[in-house]
Design an enzyme around this catalytic site. Structure first.
Site, PDB file in Angstrom:
ATOM      1  N   HIS A 179      40.695  44.516  40.927  1.00  0.00           N
ATOM      2  CA  HIS A 179      40.000  43.795  41.946  1.00  0.00           C
ATOM      3  C   HIS A 179      40.819  42.234  42.195  1.00  0.00           C
ATOM      4  CE1 HIS A 179      37.057  41.741  44.713  1.00  0.00           C
ATOM      5  NE2 HIS A 179      37.190  40.606  43.913  1.00  0.00           N
TER       6      HIS A 179
ATOM      7  N   ARG B 245      39.394  29.476  40.411  1.00  0.00           N
ATOM      8  CA  ARG B 245      40.674  28.876  40.476  1.00  0.00           C
ATOM      9  C   ARG B 245      40.662  27.553  41.251  1.00  0.00           C
ATOM     10  NH1 ARG B 245      46.062  31.219  40.233  1.00  0.00           N
ATOM     11  NH2 ARG B 245      45.195  33.110  40.243  1.00  0.00           N
TER      12      ARG B 245
ATOM     13  N   ASP C  20      35.322  46.136  47.416  1.00  0.00           N
ATOM     14  CA  ASP C  20      36.455  46.765  48.157  1.00  0.00           C
ATOM     15  C   ASP C  20      36.114  48.098  48.548  1.00  0.00           C
ATOM     16  OD1 ASP C  20      37.867  44.384  46.708  1.00  0.00           O
ATOM     17  OD2 ASP C  20      37.310  45.223  44.760  1.00  0.00           O
TER      18      ASP C  20
ATOM     19  N   ASN D 276      35.474  36.616  38.732  1.00  0.00           N
ATOM     20  CA  ASN D 276      36.823  36.647  38.795  1.00  0.00           C
ATOM     21  C   ASN D 276      37.533  35.794  37.732  1.00  0.00           C
ATOM     22  OD1 ASN D 276      37.210  38.537  40.947  1.00  0.00           O
ATOM     23  ND2 ASN D 276      36.566  37.172  42.565  1.00  0.00           N
TER      24      ASN D 276
END
Ligand code: NAI
Ligand code: OAA
Length: 329
Positions: A188, A93, A160, A132
């Site tokens: 996630h 991103r 995680d 991701n």
């Protein structure tokens, strides 16, 4: 007789996770000390040279189990004959990017990769998506590989899981090896739910050992869920070695099995267990037996956990709806 090497395809090979991951695969930590491997690296054309540099370093390690390295900028070639695929490369991103833009940009990566896996991967292909948004990227790839059993597509929540074990062990002042049966549920992302209600510390219930609901909701859950952002803030770069470590753990356990008396967490295709809509790639408590993930059944989910699992699953449903709308699945 010498074993046939296992073909391991790694995308984003020249990235920071790739750099932490490839040496561990080549040294035997992914598939065990008796399994030779061939690496098939996929990068975008601009990063092929950097991948070649990493390959030179891999050569220079003279790893006994490493039987070859090939570098590609074409997914069809990179996934040809792949037995294990680690999908690490993704579009991050960037500033001002909306979630829809991010999903669309990643669709442009994971759709052709799913198609390439469908076209040429080996029959026993196992896919772990790290890049991701990992769960939804895995869903996109899986949707474009109709000839591959859906259960072979997974996304990584093992980092995680490991983070949660470490935080819980620190709170209780015990070694991490005392903690078992911890679960990451859902996505996630910051909505994930690290669940200690079924976890054990040296065989005793962990939630009872903690006995501190304020710590659980105010410290533990947000610390685990936002750990990725905290690492970025501190390091100026996202988790790399710990992400690579978790990817090794995930595939190692998938292929070689989880230890008796414990379970781990992985995002796998839901069969409807625990009210998670069928087909979503969501994190569950899982064991691996005979090379297949199985969801641990029969856990009692109280209202505290239900609310948090539902919130993360809701986010996954929204991501799925968004990629559907974009025509990506
Ligand atoms: N699931 C998890 O727990 C975690 C996931 N991540 C994610 O893993 C991903 C990779 O992280 P880093 O290695 O730190 O990023 P990075 O930016 O250092 O490396 C990514 C690499 O992927 C390559 N790449 C981009 N598009 C590609 C394509 N279509 N095919 C092949 N390669 C491509 C880039 O050239 C780059 O070398 C990111 O999406 C990050 O958010 C990171 C940490 C934990
Ligand atoms: O947001 C990122 O790129 C890093 C990430 O997933 C994590 O560390 O859990």
């Amino acid at each position: 007789m010498a074993q046939v090497p296992v073909n391991v395809t790694v995308t984003g090979a020249a990235g920071q996770i790739g750099y932490a991951l490839l040496f561990r695969i080549a040294s035997g930590q992914l598939l065990g000390p008796d399994t030779p491997v061939k690496l098939r690296l996929l990068e975008i054309p601009q990063a092929v040279k950097a991948a070649e540099g990493t390959a030179m370093e891999l050569d220079d390690c003279a790893f006994p189990l490493l039987r070859g390295i090939d570098i590609f900028d074409d997914p069809r070639q990179a996934f040809d004959g792949a037995n294990v695929a680690l999908l690490v490369g993704a579009r991050p991103r960037t500033k001002g990017m909306e979630r829809g833009d991010l999903l669309e940009a990643n669709g442009g990566i994971f759709k052709p990769q799913g198609e390439a896996i469908n076209a040429g991967a080996a029959d026993d292909i196992r896919v772990l998506v790290v890049g991701n948004p990992a769960n939804t990227n895995a869903l996109i790839a899986q949707a474009h590989a109709p000839d591959v059993p859906a259960e072979r597509f997974t996304a990584m929540t093992r980092l995680d899981h490991n983070r949660a074990i470490s935080q819980l062990a620190a709170k209780l002042g015990v070694p991490v090896t005392d903690i078992s049966k911890l679960t990451i549920w859902g996505n996630h992302s910051a909505t994930q739910y690290p669940d200690i209600f079924h976890a054990e510390v040296a065989g005793k219930n962990a939630a009872e050992a903690v006995n501190d609901e304020a710590w659980l909701s105010g410290t533990f859950i947000p610390t685990v869920a936002k750990r990725g952002a905290a690492i970025i803030e501190a390091r100026g770069a996202s988790s790399a070695a710990s992400a690579a470590n978790a990817a090794i753990d995930h595939v190692h356990d998938w292929v070689l099995g989880t230890p008796e008396g414990d379970w781990t967490s992985a995002a796998i295709v839901s069969d409807g267990s625990y009210g998670v809509p069928e087909g979503l790639i969501s994190s569950f408590p899982v064991v691996s037996r005979d090379g297949r993930w199985e969801i641990v059944q029969g856990l009692e989910i109280d209202a505290f956990s239900r609310e948090r699992i539902d919130a993360s699953v809701q986010e996954l449903t929204e991501e799925r709806d968004a990629v559907r709308k974009l025509g990506l699945i």
